[in-house]
Design a protein around this motif. Structure first.
Motif, PDB file in Angstrom:
ATOM      1  N   UNK A  47      12.960  -6.230  -0.826  1.00 10.68           N
ATOM      2  CA  UNK A  47      13.395  -5.965   0.494  1.00 10.68           C
ATOM      3  C   UNK A  47      13.585  -4.264   0.634  1.00 10.68           C
ATOM      4  N   UNK A  48      13.591  -3.826  -0.442  1.00 13.88           N
ATOM      5  CA  UNK A  48      14.619  -2.745  -0.224  1.00 13.88           C
ATOM      6  C   UNK A  48      13.247  -1.607  -0.451  1.00 13.88           C
ATOM      7  N   UNK A  49      13.252  -0.437   0.560  1.00 14.64           N
ATOM      8  CA  UNK A  49      12.784   0.573   1.019  1.00 14.64           C
ATOM      9  C   UNK A  49      12.522   1.996   0.590  1.00 14.64           C
ATOM     10  N   UNK A  50      12.352   2.900   0.102  1.00 13.01           N
ATOM     11  CA  UNK A  50      13.403   4.148   0.099  1.00 13.01           C
ATOM     12  C   UNK A  50      12.019   5.422   1.438  1.00 13.01           C
ATOM     13  N   UNK A  51      12.742   6.104   1.558  1.00 12.88           N
ATOM     14  CA  UNK A  51      12.022   6.869   2.460  1.00 12.88           C
ATOM     15  C   UNK A  51      12.676   8.319   2.555  1.00 12.88           C
ATOM     16  N   UNK A  52      11.441   9.543   2.002  1.00 14.17           N
ATOM     17  CA  UNK A  52      12.552  10.948   1.702  1.00 14.17           C
ATOM     18  C   UNK A  52      11.594  11.573   2.599  1.00 14.17           C
ATOM     19  N   UNK A  53      12.154  11.979   3.728  1.00 14.41           N
ATOM     20  CA  UNK A  53      12.285  12.901   4.505  1.00 14.41           C
ATOM     21  C   UNK A  53      12.949  14.202   4.325  1.00 14.41           C
ATOM     22  N   UNK A  54      12.195  15.741   4.751  1.00 17.12           N
ATOM     23  CA  UNK A  54      12.588  16.874   3.810  1.00 17.12           C
ATOM     24  C   UNK A  54      13.625  17.724   5.700  1.00 17.12           C
ATOM     25  N   UNK A  55      14.721  17.699   5.769  1.00 13.91           N
ATOM     26  CA  UNK A  55      15.830  17.598   6.519  1.00 13.91           C
ATOM     27  C   UNK A  55      17.383  17.987   6.394  1.00 13.91           C
ATOM     28  N   UNK A  56      18.222  18.013   7.146  1.00 16.44           N
ATOM     29  CA  UNK A  56      19.801  17.986   6.367  1.00 16.44           C
ATOM     30  C   UNK A  56      19.701  16.874   7.369  1.00 16.44           C
ATOM     31  N   UNK A  57      20.888  16.661   7.155  1.00 16.26           N
ATOM     32  CA  UNK A  57      22.035  15.261   7.795  1.00 16.26           C
ATOM     33  C   UNK A  57      21.636  14.745   9.367  1.00 16.26           C
ATOM     34  N   UNK A  58      21.375  16.116   9.913  1.00 16.70           N
ATOM     35  CA  UNK A  58      20.476  15.267  11.294  1.00 16.70           C
ATOM     36  C   UNK A  58      19.136  15.535  11.759  1.00 16.70           C
ATOM     37  N   UNK A  72       0.867  -1.263  -0.108  1.00 14.63           N
ATOM     38  CA  UNK A  72       0.087  -0.095  -0.137  1.00 14.63           C
ATOM     39  C   UNK A  72       0.716   1.605   0.135  1.00 14.63           C
ATOM     40  N   UNK A  73       2.329   0.983  -0.030  1.00 18.31           N
ATOM     41  CA  UNK A  73       2.846   2.196  -0.361  1.00 18.31           C
ATOM     42  C   UNK A  73       3.435   2.803  -1.570  1.00 18.31           C
ATOM     43  N   UNK A  74       3.340   4.328  -1.727  1.00 19.46           N
ATOM     44  CA  UNK A  74       3.599   4.437  -3.152  1.00 19.46           C
ATOM     45  C   UNK A  74       4.275   3.909  -4.058  1.00 19.46           C
ATOM     46  N   UNK A  75       4.205   4.117  -5.211  1.00 19.32           N
ATOM     47  CA  UNK A  75       4.586   3.042  -6.249  1.00 19.32           C
ATOM     48  C   UNK A  75       6.350   3.746  -6.067  1.00 19.32           C
ATOM     49  N   UNK A  76       7.197   3.457  -6.767  1.00 15.63           N
ATOM     50  CA  UNK A  76       8.246   4.132  -6.813  1.00 15.63           C
ATOM     51  C   UNK A  76       7.799   4.598  -7.981  1.00 15.63           C
ATOM     52  N   UNK A  77       7.433   4.756  -8.818  1.00 16.97           N
ATOM     53  CA  UNK A  77       7.288   6.235 -10.591  1.00 16.97           C
ATOM     54  C   UNK A  77       5.940   7.374  -9.186  1.00 16.97           C
ATOM     55  N   UNK A  78       5.144   6.882  -8.310  1.00 14.52           N
ATOM     56  CA  UNK A  78       4.475   7.921  -8.160  1.00 14.52           C
ATOM     57  C   UNK A  78       5.792   9.078  -6.868  1.00 14.52           C
ATOM     58  N   UNK A  79       6.260   8.394  -6.119  1.00 17.86           N
ATOM     59  CA  UNK A  79       7.555   8.344  -5.372  1.00 17.86           C
ATOM     60  C   UNK A  79       8.352   9.227  -6.040  1.00 17.86           C
ATOM     61  N   UNK A  80       8.925   9.006  -7.548  1.00 19.37           N
ATOM     62  CA  UNK A  80       9.462   9.652  -7.873  1.00 19.37           C
ATOM     63  C   UNK A  80       8.809  11.467  -8.609  1.00 19.37           C
ATOM     64  N   UNK A  81       7.780  11.316  -8.534  1.00 16.49           N
ATOM     65  CA  UNK A  81       6.893  12.459  -8.945  1.00 16.49           C
ATOM     66  C   UNK A  81       7.384  13.155  -7.339  1.00 16.49           C
ATOM     67  N   UNK A  82       6.868  12.572  -6.293  1.00 18.68           N
ATOM     68  CA  UNK A  82       6.914  13.496  -4.925  1.00 18.68           C
ATOM     69  C   UNK A  82       8.742  13.823  -4.709  1.00 18.68           C
ATOM     70  N   UNK A  83       9.106  12.671  -4.720  1.00 23.09           N
ATOM     71  CA  UNK A  83      10.731  13.734  -4.843  1.00 23.09           C
ATOM     72  C   UNK A  83      10.883  14.751  -5.838  1.00 23.09           C
ATOM     73  N   UNK A  84      10.273  14.466  -6.824  1.00 23.03           N
ATOM     74  CA  UNK A  84      10.709  15.829  -7.807  1.00 23.03           C
ATOM     75  C   UNK A  84      10.289  17.491  -7.744  1.00 23.03           C
ATOM     76  N   UNK A  85       8.990  17.170  -6.894  1.00 15.99           N
ATOM     77  CA  UNK A  85       8.270  17.995  -6.224  1.00 15.99           C
ATOM     78  C   UNK A  85       9.319  18.875  -4.854  1.00 15.99           C
ATOM     79  N   UNK A  86       9.419  17.466  -3.875  1.00 15.79           N
ATOM     80  CA  UNK A  86      10.669  17.534  -2.792  1.00 15.79           C
ATOM     81  C   UNK A  86      11.673  18.506  -2.983  1.00 15.79           C
ATOM     82  N   UNK A  87      12.037  17.855  -4.079  1.00 11.93           N
ATOM     83  CA  UNK A  87      13.747  18.748  -4.699  1.00 11.93           C
ATOM     84  C   UNK A  87      13.628  19.815  -4.708  1.00 11.93           C
ATOM     85  N   UNK A  88      12.445  20.412  -6.008  1.00  8.74           N
ATOM     86  CA  UNK A  88      11.929  21.477  -7.046  1.00  8.74           C
ATOM     87  C   UNK A  88      12.089  23.131  -5.639  1.00  8.74           C
ATOM     88  N   UNK A  89      10.900  22.095  -4.746  1.00  6.34           N
ATOM     89  CA  UNK A  89      11.114  23.208  -3.477  1.00  6.34           C
ATOM     90  C   UNK A  89      12.437  23.840  -2.590  1.00  6.34           C
TER      91      UNK A  89
END
Ligand code: C2E
Ligand code: CA
Ligand code: CA
Length: 496
Positions: free
Chosen positions: A131-142, A57-74
């Motif tokens: 068994x591999x997941x990718x998580x995107x979170x806003x913020x720096x190294x910390x 039920x998680x985002x598909x990689x494609x949809x995740x890619x769209x969200x990633x693009x938006x986050x990086x643009x922001x």
């Protein structure tokens, strides 16, 4: 027409027909609206299915890619940073193998739920593959590091079903945009960082760094070359003598493999044996080592040399069903007495209480080979566990020998190992002896055999003969004659 105009009922009939038609239209309209509603729902479900992973039920990689693009643009417009965490469930394959695919699926769903529950806002999660997941979170190294430990904590509780329970760990790689990566390689870099954790045994997290990435790349290239190294005859065996502490005679030659890489030169076993173990090549290499070493032992025996040949055996070989069978066949073929062949097995492997390893130990006992426990002192062997093994020799780990001169603690440990081994009727070898002071301390403790640069570095087989014939300047005058003692008439150290 004529009839309708002339009939007094005509208006009523007209009204009735109109009403019926209107009702019909309403019905059709209602039906159409319902169908349209259903259609919209189906469309929504389809759209959802295209953006959601069927299993978790998680985002598909494609949809995740769209969200990633938006986050990086922001990020580009407003500043700030975005962290990508590449999460790999350690040893997941074993769950599928042990409990079946349904159990594997259940575990993946649970993992997805647990990670998702930890990061509600400003985040996106996808399952990239298996068994591999990718998580995107806003913020720096910390933020990235905090997220990694949050995920690790989410794994702390076991996952179970009625019939099984598993304790999982994961390896996490972190890449931060824009400091570590660009859009096109952000996920790849997080994956690289994850692999650097895997190489070290998993269960942890690491941030992407260029140096680490180079190492991973280097390992990948070595692994690639390793696959053809055996075929191309790029391996060589070096031999390092073990020497009797009192008589100073050679008791054995330890076989140490080297890889003559066509471009990189001589590569040490610490660099490639772990890769060979990880990528399923250790069995073939291990077999080759045994065959070559026994051939060499045969040549030396024909020259009247009666030392043992000691081969390092990987844990993977110990777990192999036909390991002892193959060893027995080679011993027979090369006419090598089993008692003249030493298997050096590290303490950590010897302590593995798996049925496969224990079976191999039993078979080695039946075959009658000489077993040595290598790197001793680094594990947690008890007297009881040692007594169960068919070992006749303990090798004190080099770390203790190195520290002997400056650490009473190391002296105490070395001394205890000698006492313990003797109580169990085992001989003790000290490896990595580099100074006379170390040698003297070890001899005083009652150590039986010594090995190290003070006596000889590992060398090719031919050199060992030449070296032995020379005065090598360490004051071990008795060493030379021992090399060519007659096999049959030798009495002094007959147990070697
Ligand atoms: P090990 O079995 O503990 O071997 C001893 C290592 O210490 C060898 O490193 C040897 O060259 C080095 N050494 C010997 N004397 C001294 C000394 O006085 N000072 C110092 N600083 N080092 C000394 P090497 O040859 O690089 O081998 C490293 C490890 O690779 C070995 O550790 C062994 O675990 C593994 N290995 C080597 N050959 C094989 C093989 O054929 N099969 C398997 N499975 N493992 C092997
Ligand atoms: Ca060894
Ligand atoms: Ca060792």
């Amino acid at each position: 027409m004529q009839f309708i105009q002339s009939s007094p009922f005509a208006p009523w009939i007209f009204l009735g027909v109109s009403l019926a038609l209107a009702a019909l239209a309403v019905l059709v309209l209602l039906r159409l609206t319902k169908t349209a509603g259903q259609l919209a729902a189906v469309r929504r479900a389809l759209a959802e299915a295209q953006t959601r992973d069927g299993l978790t039920g998680l985002l598909t990689p494609r949809q995740f890619g769209i969200e990633l693009d938006e986050a990086l643009l922001r990020c580009d417009f407003k500043g700030g940073a975005v962290c990508l965490l590449y999460v790999d469930v350690d040893h997941f394959r074993l769950i599928n193998e042990a409990y079946g695919k349904d159990a594997g699926d259940l575990v993946l769903r649970e993992v997805a739920d647990r990670i998702k529950a930890c990061f509600a806002e400003n985040s996106a999660l996808t399952r990239v593959v298996g068994n591999e997941f990718v998580l995107l979170v806003s913020g720096n190294q910390v933020v990235g590091r905090q997220a990694a430990s949050t995920i690790a904590n989410a794994f702390a509780k076991p996952i179970s079903d009625a019939a099984w329970q598993v304790h999982l760990t994961c390896s996490i790689g972190i890449a931060v945009y824009p400091s570590h990566a660009e859009r096109r390689n952000a996920i790849e870099r997080a994956a690289m960082a994850m692999r650097s954790v895997k190489v070290l045994g998993g269960n942890g997290y690491a941030e992407y760094d260029q140096l680490g990435a180079n190492e991973v790349r280097e390992s990948a290239s070595l692994t690639h070359d390793l696959r053809v190294a055996l075929e191309r005859k790029e391996f060589e065996l070096y031999y390092q003598p073990k020497i009797d502490a009192r008589s100073l005679q050679i008791t054995a030659a330890e076989v140490l493999i080297r890889w003559r890489h066509p471009l990189k030169g001589l590569v040490g076993p610490d660099k490639f044996i772990p890769l060979a173990e990880r990528y399923g090549m250790i069995q073939a290499i291990g077999r080759w080592v045994i065959e070559q070493a026994c051939q060499q032992a045969m040549v030396w025996r024909q020259q009247g040399l009666r030392m043992r040949i000691a081969v390092n055996i990987s844990g993977h070989q110990m777990r192999q069903d036909d390991f002892v069978e193959h060893l027995a066949a080679v011993l027979t073929k090369t006419n090598t007495p089993a008692a003249r062949f030493t298997c050096e097995i590290t303490e950590s492997v010897a302590l593995e209480d798996t049925s496969a390893t224990m079976q191999t130990f039993d078979r080695l006992r039946v075959l009658g080979v000489h077993v040595s426990i290598d790197d001793f002192g680094t594990g947690h062997s008890s007297l009881a566990s040692l007594r169960k093994l068919p070992a006749a020799e303990l090798k004190i780990d080099r770390a203790f020998v190195t520290d002997l001169e400056r650490s009473e603690h190391a002296q105490y440990i070395a001394n205890t190992i000698v006492q313990m081994a003797h109580a169990l009727d085992m001989r003790v070898v000290a490896e990595g002896v580099e100074t006379r002071k170390q040698r003297d301390l070890l001899v005083d403790m009652g150590c039986d055999e010594l090995q190290g640069y003070l006596f000889a570095k590992p060398m090719p087989a031919e050199e060992l003969g030449v070296w032995a014939a020379k005065d090598h300047g360490t004051g071990e005058a008795m060493f030379r004659p021992s090399l060519y003692l007659e096999t049959e008439t030798h009495q002094l150290n007959d147990q070697y």
